[in-house]
Design an enzyme around this catalytic site. Structure first.
Site, PDB file in Angstrom:
ATOM      1  N   GLU A  90      -6.625   4.292   7.932  1.00 20.29           N
ATOM      2  CA  GLU A  90      -6.791   5.640   7.524  1.00 20.29           C
ATOM      3  C   GLU A  90      -7.944   6.380   7.118  1.00 20.29           C
ATOM      4  O   GLU A  90      -8.319   7.423   7.315  1.00 20.29           O
ATOM      5  CB  GLU A  90      -5.527   6.027   6.601  1.00 20.29           C
ATOM      6  CG  GLU A  90      -4.066   5.741   7.558  1.00 20.29           C
ATOM      7  CD  GLU A  90      -2.894   5.277   6.703  1.00 20.29           C
ATOM      8  OE1 GLU A  90      -3.113   5.436   5.593  1.00 20.29           O
ATOM      9  OE2 GLU A  90      -1.897   4.734   7.492  1.00 20.29           O
ATOM     10  N   GLY A 124       2.333   1.898  10.635  1.00 22.07           N
ATOM     11  CA  GLY A 124       3.410   3.142  10.805  1.00 22.07           C
ATOM     12  C   GLY A 124       4.046   3.186  11.949  1.00 22.07           C
ATOM     13  O   GLY A 124       4.500   4.229  11.888  1.00 22.07           O
ATOM     14  N   HIS A 162      -9.501   0.609   4.896  1.00 19.96           N
ATOM     15  CA  HIS A 162      -8.068   1.063   5.711  1.00 19.96           C
ATOM     16  C   HIS A 162      -8.352   1.963   6.981  1.00 19.96           C
ATOM     17  O   HIS A 162      -9.265   2.766   6.970  1.00 19.96           O
ATOM     18  CB  HIS A 162      -7.406   1.342   4.491  1.00 19.96           C
ATOM     19  CG  HIS A 162      -5.649   1.710   5.265  1.00 19.96           C
ATOM     20  ND1 HIS A 162      -5.465   2.665   5.882  1.00 19.96           N
ATOM     21  CD2 HIS A 162      -4.547   0.712   5.041  1.00 19.96           C
ATOM     22  CE1 HIS A 162      -4.089   2.260   6.468  1.00 19.96           C
ATOM     23  NE2 HIS A 162      -3.740   1.226   5.859  1.00 19.96           N
ATOM     24  N   GLU A 193      -5.695  -5.487  10.576  1.00 18.77           N
ATOM     25  CA  GLU A 193      -4.438  -4.356  10.777  1.00 18.77           C
ATOM     26  C   GLU A 193      -4.606  -3.707  11.986  1.00 18.77           C
ATOM     27  O   GLU A 193      -5.527  -2.750  11.986  1.00 18.77           O
ATOM     28  CB  GLU A 193      -4.365  -3.340   9.449  1.00 18.77           C
ATOM     29  CG  GLU A 193      -4.073  -4.125   8.351  1.00 18.77           C
ATOM     30  CD  GLU A 193      -3.457  -2.989   7.361  1.00 18.77           C
ATOM     31  OE1 GLU A 193      -2.497  -3.139   6.767  1.00 18.77           O
ATOM     32  OE2 GLU A 193      -4.413  -2.045   7.092  1.00 18.77           O
ATOM     33  N   SER A 197       3.315  -2.550  10.499  1.00 16.24           N
ATOM     34  CA  SER A 197       4.878  -2.687  10.583  1.00 16.24           C
ATOM     35  C   SER A 197       5.409  -3.952  10.041  1.00 16.24           C
ATOM     36  O   SER A 197       6.472  -4.452  10.963  1.00 16.24           O
ATOM     37  CB  SER A 197       5.137  -2.259  11.773  1.00 16.24           C
ATOM     38  OG  SER A 197       4.440  -0.988  12.199  1.00 16.24           O
ATOM     39  N   LYS A 212       0.022   4.268  -0.244  1.00 18.38           N
ATOM     40  CA  LYS A 212      -0.465   5.281   0.380  1.00 18.38           C
ATOM     41  C   LYS A 212      -0.423   6.692  -0.584  1.00 18.38           C
ATOM     42  O   LYS A 212      -0.257   6.597  -1.751  1.00 18.38           O
ATOM     43  CB  LYS A 212      -0.137   5.849   1.763  1.00 18.38           C
ATOM     44  CG  LYS A 212      -0.261   4.467   2.465  1.00 18.38           C
ATOM     45  CD  LYS A 212      -0.032   4.758   3.806  1.00 18.38           C
ATOM     46  CE  LYS A 212       0.183   3.291   4.688  1.00 18.38           C
ATOM     47  NZ  LYS A 212      -0.091   3.410   6.256  1.00 18.38           N
ATOM     48  N   ASN A 251       0.816  -1.033   0.154  1.00 14.10           N
ATOM     49  CA  ASN A 251       0.143   0.110  -0.096  1.00 14.10           C
ATOM     50  C   ASN A 251       1.086   1.102  -0.028  1.00 14.10           C
ATOM     51  O   ASN A 251       1.478   1.551   0.917  1.00 14.10           O
ATOM     52  CB  ASN A 251      -0.766  -0.075   1.429  1.00 14.10           C
ATOM     53  CG  ASN A 251      -1.745   1.246   1.461  1.00 14.10           C
ATOM     54  OD1 ASN A 251      -1.916   2.071   0.538  1.00 14.10           O
ATOM     55  ND2 ASN A 251      -2.489   1.314   2.569  1.00 14.10           N
TER      56      ASN A 251
HETATM   57  C1  PEP Z   1      -0.880  -0.018   5.956  1.00 18.02           C
HETATM   58  O1  PEP Z   1      -0.629   1.057   5.744  1.00 18.02           O
HETATM   59  O2  PEP Z   1      -1.733  -0.950   5.619  1.00 18.02           O
HETATM   60  C2  PEP Z   1       0.082  -0.649   6.989  1.00 18.02           C
HETATM   61  C3  PEP Z   1       0.269  -1.741   7.231  1.00 18.02           C
HETATM   62  O3  PEP Z   1       1.346   0.296   6.816  1.00 18.02           O
HETATM   63  P1  PEP Z   1       3.023  -0.133   7.644  1.00 18.02           P
HETATM   64  O4  PEP Z   1       3.491  -1.387   7.076  1.00 18.02           O
HETATM   65  O5  PEP Z   1       3.751   1.075   7.390  1.00 18.02           O
HETATM   66  O6  PEP Z   1       2.689  -0.270   9.221  1.00 18.02           O
END
Ligand code: PEP
Length: 275
Positions: free
Chosen positions: A120, A196, A118, A190, A236, A35, A33
């Site tokens: 966000e 992040g 997601h 997630e 992460s 973003k 992703n």
């Molecule tokens: C995400 O945005 O779906 C995500 C898992 O980000 P990150 O891997 O940076 O934690």
């Protein structure tokens, strides 16, 4: 290569004494992703670097560039090994929705999947469970596959309501789907506190939630549907922790944010899903 195997037991039609054992194999799916990162030329460079690093085709791989780069990335993909994923869609087919993108537009540029729900989108843009559910239906009605993301906040985890939260999100997001529609869904667990932050869920923490989600799918759609459903972990993921996460029985690949912006790291993560 690791393929998650789940055991499904069916009772025979005559007297229940016959047991059929099915071992279902799920192909891991690792999706990057991107973003709100990468211009068109940077996106092309990244997908080209990734393509040339990938040697094996037994993991499904996806990239989710910004909308502005979708078409260019599709054209740059020399082969069809990499799936094109959109990061969002509007629930309406068309109209006066400034700044939004429709299913027709995503189909037109060659998307394979749409990411919905997601954290966000839920937490920064205020998307409710109901809106996420509408988007799931929009994607499926439009003929694409959906990655439905869900996960608890840090407060919810601290309060012990992780499973209650993800079960609520799952119930709402998939309500009323047929088994055929469910077959076009990938779940992405997630935890919001892991996205992040550099703080991944432990393999055990993630596995516990994945198992609970799969059980819920089994309760709603039956054991065969639940055995087939892929559930990614996201939060992460790095080359250093990917293999420990992906080797859990109910984790079928990952949704990767930050580490997917570096071709080497993302390719290493994809390879971790093979081992
Ligand atoms: C995400 O945005 O779906 C995500 C898992 O980000 P990150 O891997 O940076 O934690």
């Amino acid at each position: 290569m690791l393929l998650s195997a789940s055991l499904c037991v069916e009772y025979g039609k005559h007297g229940g004494s016959v047991l059929w054992l099915h071992y279902m194999q799920r192909v891991p799916f690792v999706c990057g992703n991107w973003k709100m990162h990468k211009t068109v030329s940077e996106s092309i460079a990244l997908v080209n670097a990734l393509s040339s690093r990938l040697t094996d085709t037994s993991v499904e791989i996806g990239v989710a560039p910004a909308h502005t780069s979708l078409y260019a990335v599709k054209k740059a993909l020399a082969d069809d090994r990499i799936r094109l994923v959109a990061q969002n869609v509007h629930e309406a087919p068309r109209g006066a929705f400034t700044g939004e993108v429709s299913m027709e537009m995503l189909l037109d540029v060659g998307c394979d999947y749409v990411l919905v729900g997601h954290s966000e989108r839920r937490h920064i843009f205020g998307e409710s469970d109901e809106l996420v559910a509408q988007k799931v239906r929009t994607v499926l009605a439009g003929g694409l596959r959906v990655i439905l993301a869900l996960g608890e906040t840090l407060d919810e985890r601290k309060q012990g309501s992780t499973l209650m939260t993800v079960r609520r999100q799952l119930t709402s997001g998939l309500e009323g789907l047929s088994e055929d529609e469910l077959a076009k869904v990938v779940l992405a667990y997630e935890p919001v506190w892991a996205i992040g932050t550099g703080l991944s869920a432990s393999p055990d923490q993630a596995q516990e939630v994945h198992r609970a989600l799969r059980t819920q799918i089994s309760d709603g759609w039956g054991s065969e549907a639940s055995t087939k459903l892929r559930i990614q972990y996201g939060g992460s993921i790095k080359p250093a922790n990917a293999q420990a996460l992906f080797s859990q029985l109910d984790i079928d690949g990952g949704l990767v944010g930050g580490a997917s912006l570096l071709a080497e790291d993302f390719a290493d993560i994809c390879e971790a899903a093979l081992t």
